[in-house]
Design an enzyme around this catalytic site. Structure first.
Site, PDB file in Angstrom:
ATOM      1  N   HIS A  82       0.667  -1.264   0.257  1.00  0.00           N
ATOM      2  CA  HIS A  82      -0.029  -0.118   0.488  1.00  0.00           C
ATOM      3  C   HIS A  82       1.001   1.208   0.334  1.00  0.00           C
ATOM      4  CE1 HIS A  82      -3.120   2.116   0.484  1.00  0.00           C
ATOM      5  NE2 HIS A  82      -2.308   3.248   1.457  1.00  0.00           N
ATOM      6  N   ASP A 161     -16.090   2.214   5.113  1.00  0.00           N
ATOM      7  CA  ASP A 161     -15.525   2.998   5.063  1.00  0.00           C
ATOM      8  C   ASP A 161     -15.620   4.108   4.499  1.00  0.00           C
ATOM      9  OD1 ASP A 161     -12.110   3.825   5.512  1.00  0.00           O
ATOM     10  OD2 ASP A 161     -12.458   3.164   2.692  1.00  0.00           O
ATOM     11  N   SER A 183      -8.841   3.437   8.378  1.00  0.00           N
ATOM     12  CA  SER A 183      -9.856   3.138   6.900  1.00  0.00           C
ATOM     13  C   SER A 183      -8.467   1.980   6.163  1.00  0.00           C
ATOM     14  CB  SER A 183      -9.803   4.426   6.439  1.00  0.00           C
ATOM     15  OG  SER A 183      -9.918   4.350   4.993  1.00  0.00           O
ATOM     16  N   LYS A 187      -9.274  -2.238   4.989  1.00  0.00           N
ATOM     17  CA  LYS A 187      -9.227  -2.753   3.637  1.00  0.00           C
ATOM     18  C   LYS A 187      -8.466  -4.028   3.539  1.00  0.00           C
ATOM     19  CE  LYS A 187      -9.235   1.748   2.165  1.00  0.00           C
ATOM     20  NZ  LYS A 187     -10.173   2.569   1.833  1.00  0.00           N
TER      21      LYS A 187
END
Lengths: 443, 443
Positions: A82, A161, A183, A187
């Site tokens: 990410h 979210d 958040s 996910k």
């Protein structure tokens, strides 16, 4: 659960318990807690903070608000990356096929661009026919078959979210590390990961501009991962200038394809290999960074990495021929060179100004409702510290028409500063953060 | 003006300028700023505070959002009293006619009760035919004619305050001194006052329970008054027990009438005379507290004060005969004595529990939509520190029916604590606050 009691408690610096988080989010999604109460609550969270236990409970409540990928039947390591987002950041498009080609299962869920930062989904959409709106069942089947999927955030995952983010965006409560971390992690945990590598951008073009805030986010995410049995490693990388040369959706997709074929810009490759090495080490597929990078370079030179991208594109309805012939990607109507306005050192290439330029060209979003033109953008061929002569070509503008060319050139004039002296830019990769602590990154 | 920029600035501890306050409130009233943005802004104000200049600007913006009483043609001193609210607080009903009968013009605007505290309007409504919903033009005409009017908050005055208050009530942003002070002062300044006396309640039944917060509110209101050319004097009075004996709307109106006729409970009279003396001194109608109280006692014993109440009631459509015969007020169907459960000292009469008891009887409001039964309530004939024998009558419950009697008796059992020892209660009037500072109040 009376929402007002939770607002009062957080307002006064108190703690919200796990059952209360679940009840609050459940009532909010069901419409029983109005936006104005949630807005007051979010501002209390912004100003009072959350402790680690509260963040874990919030993450858990968001995760449980929706479905998840159950990948427990897949024995291979399941690892995602990410990024906190930046300009020219096409790392995901290179990294996912690359590490998948050497045995990591990558269930990559990405977002769209907003404001000056781009989004991986928009770059994938530039590939003719490519579908990123897969269901969880489709994603799971593809992962079992080819070990990689690149999809958008489905309504099945953490639906609360999405509603919360829209409210935060309208109430100046986005830049809260507890809310950001919860958040993201809700996910990512829904992807059924066995590990996560985090690319925390720092510098003027990033979300959290200071090193301290970047490290705080990394440490928070690492703690949240640990609380949910998912090891997280973070690298802090530079976003005081765009990454790579291409900025704009199809242009970045093309640069990613070239990178997978061994022809990527040095900075893009360095960040991609560094993040990929962490993924291989987390997955137990390499003993150390050196051998991990050897493995990854081998997958590029053998063609396995580019081949994996073809498989992914084909599996998701896209035209795999773009990998061999990137000219099949959407092209700009008008192209023009941009030349140095004076001689000197490239002192700055300001990523926010470049990002705003992409929006001005029609290739980015000021609001989530904007549609985008995939073909437009910039290719900036210089880097901070380079010496240039007046009139030397340093970039190309890709636009829809003449007025786009003018807008793009204006944006580059704002973004690129040439001076007699140049401060050194940020180290491309400066720190590595793990559960053990923060260490300087030695390339 | 983008609301989100103002939220961000206040969130980060910055200041909002006078023009920005006007623009924000204007846009909010017009519906261009949604409740959720205002809620986030209000929570930022709650947690970050406002400085004196911001409060003055907010007060001014609220004041300008509506109409005002133009009383500049009235030469007499125009002085009102405001109380932060409590249980059994019927001072306004006694004080307004009393000081009006000796020459102060009193444009008194009051509110309704909510939660455990009562409201002057609800007490006035107990008088058959009484109308409190006067227009500003009607109020002005009555002031010119008889020197006193007692009305509700009309939509003409500070309309934004009503909308903001409802939102604050739902978002846990009520108990903010800057917001409380600005809200009160915007309405009081709209009354065209030449002076204001403030009754700041302290103790468990009050809004701001601690002395420090009470003094902070008093000093804030004094500064706001000074910024708008309206001198303000505050007394801090006890609300660790109900004021007077009667708690409940018609019961309190009856007690107020008896007080104006010279038969009021000692604590009610002491507070009323002390506040009245400040009004006379502010208005230049008395040189010092001693002579002011002499004047006020004279107006009670001469019958002038009770006569002024008759004039007010008659002018506002009510039946003035209630002043001579309070039995014309609404009466409860069921009445029962409440007896001491043991012998000992009255250690506590908890005002919040008494207030909740009135709500349980149907005489108060949990939400602004509730309708109330004016006849119900309590008359509590003991005070903290009194010695009682087991079985001795110490109160009466006034209810709609049998089940009301039981609920009322249960509430009194919760509220009244009898013990072997009793701590002394708070001083009835403890401090006086003026622009010069805080001083201990010597009765």
């Amino acid at each position: 659960m009376l929402a007002i009691r939770l607002i009062e408690r957080k307002r006064d610096g108190g703690r919200i318990g796990p059952g209360e988080w679940r009840a609050l989010l459940g009532a909010y999604v069901a419409g029983h807690v109005p936006d104005y109460q949630m807005a007051a609550f979010l501002m209390s969270v912004y100003l009072r903070g959350l402790d680690r236990d509260e963040m874990a409970a919030l993450t858990d409540a968001m995760l449980r608000s929706g479905g998840a990928l159950d990948l427990s039947t897949i024995a291979a390591p399941r690892i995602d990356k990410h990024s906190t987002g930046g300009v020219g950041d096409k790392v995901s498009l290179v990294l996912a096929p690359l590490v998948a080609s050497v045995g990591i299962v990558v269930p990559m869920m990405s977002g769209r661009g907003l404001g000056h930062t781009g989004g991986t989904l928009d770059k994938l959409d530039a590939i003719p026919g490519f579908r990123s709106d897969l269901s969880l069942a489709e994603a799971r089947a593809q992962l079992e078959r080819i070990g990689c999927v690149m999809l958008g955030q489905t309504g099945e995952i953490a639906p609360v979210d999405k509603k919360l983010y829209a409210l935060r965006d309208a109430t100046a409560t986005v830049e809260s590390i507890p809310l950001i971390a919860s958040s993201i992690m809700s996910k990512k945990l829904a992807e059924g990961l066995t590990g996560l590598v985090l690319d925390v951008k720092r510098g003027s073009g990033s979300f959290l501009t200071t090193l301290e805030r970047g490290i705080e986010l990394a440490e928070t995410m690492i703690a949240l991962g640990a609380a949910h049995g998912c090891p997280v490693v973070a690298l802090l990388t530079a976003m005081d200038r765009p990454l790579g040369r291409a900025c704009g959706n199809a242009l970045e997709t093309e640069e990613a394809i070239q990178a997978l074929k061994g022809d990527g810009p040095a900075d893009l490759m360095e960040v991609t290999y560094a993040l990929g090495a962490e993924m291989l080490i987390l997955g137990g597929l390499a003993p150390d960074r050196g051998s991990a990078i050897e493995t990854l370079k081998g997958a590029v030179s053998s063609g396995a990495a580019a081949e994996k991208l073809k498989e992914i594109v084909e599996a998701q309805g896209g035209n795999p021929a773009v990998v061999d012939d990137p000219a099949l990607l959407p092209q700009a109507e008008a192209i023009e060179l941009f030349r140095a306005t004076r001689r000197g050192f490239i002192a700055q290439i300001e990523p926010r100004a470049v990002g705003r330029g992409i929006i001005a060209l029609g290739g980015g979003r000021a609001t989530m409702e904007d549609t985008i033109d995939p073909g437009v953008g910039f290719v900036i061929t210089v880097k901070p510290g380079d010496w240039v002569e007046a009139g030397e070509p340093i970039a190309s503008v890709f636009a829809r028409d003449e007025s786009g060319l003018r807008a793009g050139a204006g944006a580059l004039r704002d973004a690129i500063r040439i001076a007699d002296e140049a401060e050194p830019p940020l180290a491309l990769i400066s720190h590595r953060v793990t559960r053990e602590g923060v260490e300087a990154y030695a390339s």
